[in-house]
Design an enzyme around this catalytic site. Structure first.
Site, PDB file in Angstrom:
ATOM      1  N   LYS A  38       0.575  -0.839   0.528  1.00 21.62           N
ATOM      2  CA  LYS A  38      -0.233  -0.261  -0.112  1.00 21.62           C
ATOM      3  C   LYS A  38       1.038   0.796   0.248  1.00 21.62           C
ATOM      4  CE  LYS A  38      -2.144   3.024   2.787  1.00 21.62           C
ATOM      5  NZ  LYS A  38      -1.413   4.254   3.331  1.00 21.62           N
TER       6      LYS A  38
ATOM      7  N   GLN B 289      -6.930  -2.036   9.794  1.00 16.98           N
ATOM      8  CA  GLN B 289      -6.021  -3.307   9.569  1.00 16.98           C
ATOM      9  C   GLN B 289      -7.600  -4.578  10.818  1.00 16.98           C
ATOM     10  OE1 GLN B 289      -3.979  -4.620   7.085  1.00 16.98           O
ATOM     11  NE2 GLN B 289      -2.657  -2.409   6.631  1.00 16.98           N
TER      12      GLN B 289
ATOM     13  N   ASP C 219     -12.262   1.778   3.513  1.00 14.36           N
ATOM     14  CA  ASP C 219     -12.785   0.372   3.562  1.00 14.36           C
ATOM     15  C   ASP C 219     -14.170   0.363   3.999  1.00 14.36           C
ATOM     16  OD1 ASP C 219     -10.653  -1.614   3.096  1.00 14.36           O
ATOM     17  OD2 ASP C 219     -10.804  -1.491   5.767  1.00 14.36           O
TER      18      ASP C 219
HETATM   19  N1  LIG Z   1      -9.946  -3.128   6.627  1.00 16.43           N
HETATM   20  C1  LIG Z   1      -8.770  -4.244   5.937  1.00 16.43           C
HETATM   21  N2  LIG Z   1      -9.214  -3.839   4.573  1.00 16.43           N
HETATM   22  C2  LIG Z   1      -7.925  -4.812   3.757  1.00 16.43           C
HETATM   23  O1  LIG Z   1      -8.448  -4.612   2.859  1.00 16.43           O
HETATM   24  C3  LIG Z   1      -7.308  -6.067   4.623  1.00 16.43           C
HETATM   25  C4  LIG Z   1      -7.617  -6.139   6.032  1.00 16.43           C
HETATM   26  N3  LIG Z   1      -7.787  -4.950   6.166  1.00 16.43           N
HETATM   27  N4  LIG Z   1      -6.451  -6.975   6.613  1.00 16.43           N
HETATM   28  C5  LIG Z   1      -5.144  -7.851   6.219  1.00 16.43           C
HETATM   29  C6  LIG Z   1      -6.259  -7.911   4.305  1.00 16.43           C
HETATM   30  C7  LIG Z   1      -5.277  -7.888   3.807  1.00 16.43           C
HETATM   31  N5  LIG Z   1      -5.681  -7.562   2.273  1.00 16.43           N
HETATM   32  C8  LIG Z   1      -4.155  -7.758   1.365  1.00 16.43           C
HETATM   33  C9  LIG Z   1      -2.842  -8.549   1.267  1.00 16.43           C
HETATM   34  C10 LIG Z   1      -2.288  -8.744   0.505  1.00 16.43           C
HETATM   35  C11 LIG Z   1      -2.175  -7.840  -0.986  1.00 16.43           C
HETATM   36  C12 LIG Z   1      -1.841  -8.302  -1.474  1.00 16.43           C
HETATM   37  O2  LIG Z   1      -0.889  -6.921  -1.843  1.00 16.43           O
HETATM   38  N6  LIG Z   1      -0.880  -9.302  -2.064  1.00 16.43           N
HETATM   39  C13 LIG Z   1      -0.140  -9.137  -3.776  1.00 16.43           C
HETATM   40  C14 LIG Z   1       1.120  -9.711  -1.873  1.00 16.43           C
HETATM   41  C15 LIG Z   1       2.284  -9.597  -3.355  1.00 16.43           C
HETATM   42  C16 LIG Z   1       4.032  -9.873  -2.254  1.00 16.43           C
HETATM   43  O3  LIG Z   1       4.013  -8.609  -1.800  1.00 16.43           O
HETATM   44  O4  LIG Z   1       4.091 -10.730  -2.236  1.00 16.43           O
HETATM   45  C17 LIG Z   1      -0.397 -10.674  -3.706  1.00 16.43           C
HETATM   46  O5  LIG Z   1       0.148  -9.992  -5.436  1.00 16.43           O
HETATM   47  O6  LIG Z   1      -1.455 -11.104  -3.749  1.00 16.43           O
HETATM   48  C18 LIG Z   1      -3.447  -6.894  -0.451  1.00 16.43           C
HETATM   49  C19 LIG Z   1      -4.457  -6.779   0.186  1.00 16.43           C
HETATM   50  C20 LIG Z   1      -6.507  -6.575   2.520  1.00 16.43           C
HETATM   51  N7  LIG Z   1      -6.730  -6.714   3.433  1.00 16.43           N
END
Ligand SMILES: Nc1nc(=O)c2c([nH]1)NC[C@@H]1CN(c3ccc(C(=O)N[C@@H](CCC(=O)O)C(=O)O)cc3)CN21
Ligand SMILES: NC(=O)c1ccc[n+]([C@@H]2O[C@H](COP(=O)([O-])OP(=O)(O)OC[C@H]3O[C@@H](n4cnc5c(N)ncnc54)[C@H](OP(=O)(O)O)[C@@H]3O)[C@@H](O)[C@H]2O)c1
Length: 310
Positions: free
Chosen positions: A63, A107, A130
């Site tokens: 983020k 979060q 959110d």
């Molecule tokens: N209030 C709140 N809102 C949310 O949307 C949220 C939370 N809390 N708590 C955690 C979860 C998990 N969330 C996530 C988790 C991972 C990615 C993400 O960027 N994933 C990449 C990871 C790549 C890496 O760094 O390896 C992906 O490709 O899946 C995004 C949102 C969003 N989430």
């Protein structure tokens, strides 16, 4: 337009969420630029992370990078797991009162000694990027305009790109969290889908999934959804972010996997989102879009055209 959907010989086409998210990031960046000119400062997104939930740590890291790349200001509050509920609510109130902050994200999950509803509902609905406050959730339920939860919005956006009009499609949403499952069900219903919500008490989940045109898994159990649950030709949206040990990468190394057994499911599905690189990047894209929307709304300006067109 859908160049982020990559065909694979004899298997499901892969929905490249990272590439899809880049188009939304670009729209958010254009909108942020317009607002920066109008406001004399860029839109600003604040995140509050309590403790050390692994999925939340991935989220906060990505983020920060993406908010700054989109020309917005990023603020982080990293708090210890033993912070009191009163201190956390006070922090949210301080961010509410700060006119330079446009969006606030707390979060989930929060530690057990904290009532997450009390904390979330302390967020000014105008800054609720959110979409989790009672005000935003009520607006979603009513079909009234408002800020929508990011992950479910990203899932519906991808489903529309993959399948076009979703009217009449059957959807099984596995998981009923306020963060993902419940709002995802409402958003698919808004698209005229026939939605079934499944959870830990659901009977015969494999049989339920077998009838679904779209399966969305948001459970938090690595590879729980098996390939033989999936209807041939279905769309599979894997929301799960699970960190598991990966000794093959070296001692103490870990990797991310989803709630769906990817290789099995890809044998039957027509479209599938991978983990990483699927829904996760879309969540952040939708967060950036919501931050720009919140900044515009707070300033009494129209939603920037680039975002309205998404
Ligand atoms: N209030 C709140 N809102 C949310 O949307 C949220 C939370 N809390 N708590 C955690 C979860 C998990 N969330 C996530 C988790 C991972 C990615 C993400 O960027 N994933 C990449 C990871 C790549 C890496 O760094 O390896 C992906 O490709 O899946 C995004 C949102 C969003 N989430
Ligand atoms: N990619 C992203 O952007 C993103 C965003 C948010 C979350 N996530 C990830 O998505 C996953 C789910 O998170 P969440 O916050 O939505 O959910 P959550 O609050 O962890 O709740 C899990 C849900 O799964 C259900 N469940 C548990 N075991 C089950 C089973 N055996 N069969 C069917 N349902 C079962 C639970 O049912 P009950 O209600 O009956 O207990 C509950 O509704 C986590 O891995 C999280 O990290 C990813």
């Amino acid at each position: 337009m859908t160049d982020f959907i990559k065909p694979v010989e004899g298997r499901a086409a892969v929905i490249d969420g990272k590439a899809a998210a880049a188009t939304i990031d670009a729209a958010a960046k254009a909108g942020a630029g317009e607002l920066a000119a109008a406001l004399g400062r860029p839109p600003c997104l604040a995140v509050v992370l309590v403790g050390e939930d692994p999925a939340s740590q991935v989220y906060v890291r990505n983020k920060i990078k993406r908010t700054e790349a989109a020309g917005m200001r990023s603020i982080e509050h990293l708090e210890p797991a033993d912070i009191s509920e009163a201190d956390l609510v006070a922090l949210v109130n301080a961010l509410n009162a700060d006119d330079g902050v446009d969006g606030i994200l707390v979060q989930m999950p929060l530690p057990d000694h904290i009532d997450s509803r009390r904390v979330i509902d302390a967020i000014d609905p105008a800054k609720d990027v959110d979409g989790l406050t009672a005000e935003s959730a009520g607006r979603l339920m009513l079909g009234a305009p408002g800020l929508r939860p990011c992950t479910p919005s990203g899932c519906v956006w991808l489903a529309r790109k993959a399948l076009g009009d979703l009217s009449g499609r059957s959807v099984v949403v596995i998981g009923r969290s306020i963060l993902v499952g419940k709002p995802a069900a409402m958003l698919f219903l808004e698209q005229n889908c026939t939605v079934t919500m499944a959870h830990s008490r659901t009977r015969d989940l494999p049989a339920l999934c077998a009838g679904a045109d779209i399966v969305l898994a948001a459970v938090g159990r690595p590879e729980m959804v098996r390939g033989d649950w999936i209807k041939p030709g279905a769309l599979v949206l894997d929301v799960g972010i699970n960190r598991i040990d990966a000794p093959e990468k070296g001692e103490g190394k870990t990797r991310l996997i989803g709630d769906v057994a990817y290789d099995e499911a890809a044998e039957r599905a027509a479209f599938i989102t991978p983990v990483p690189g699927g829904v996760g990047p879309m969540t952040i894209a939708m967060l950036l879009a919501n931050a720009v929307r919140a900044a515009a709304l707070r300033a009494g300006l129209d939603e920037p055209a680039a975002l309205a067109a998404l």
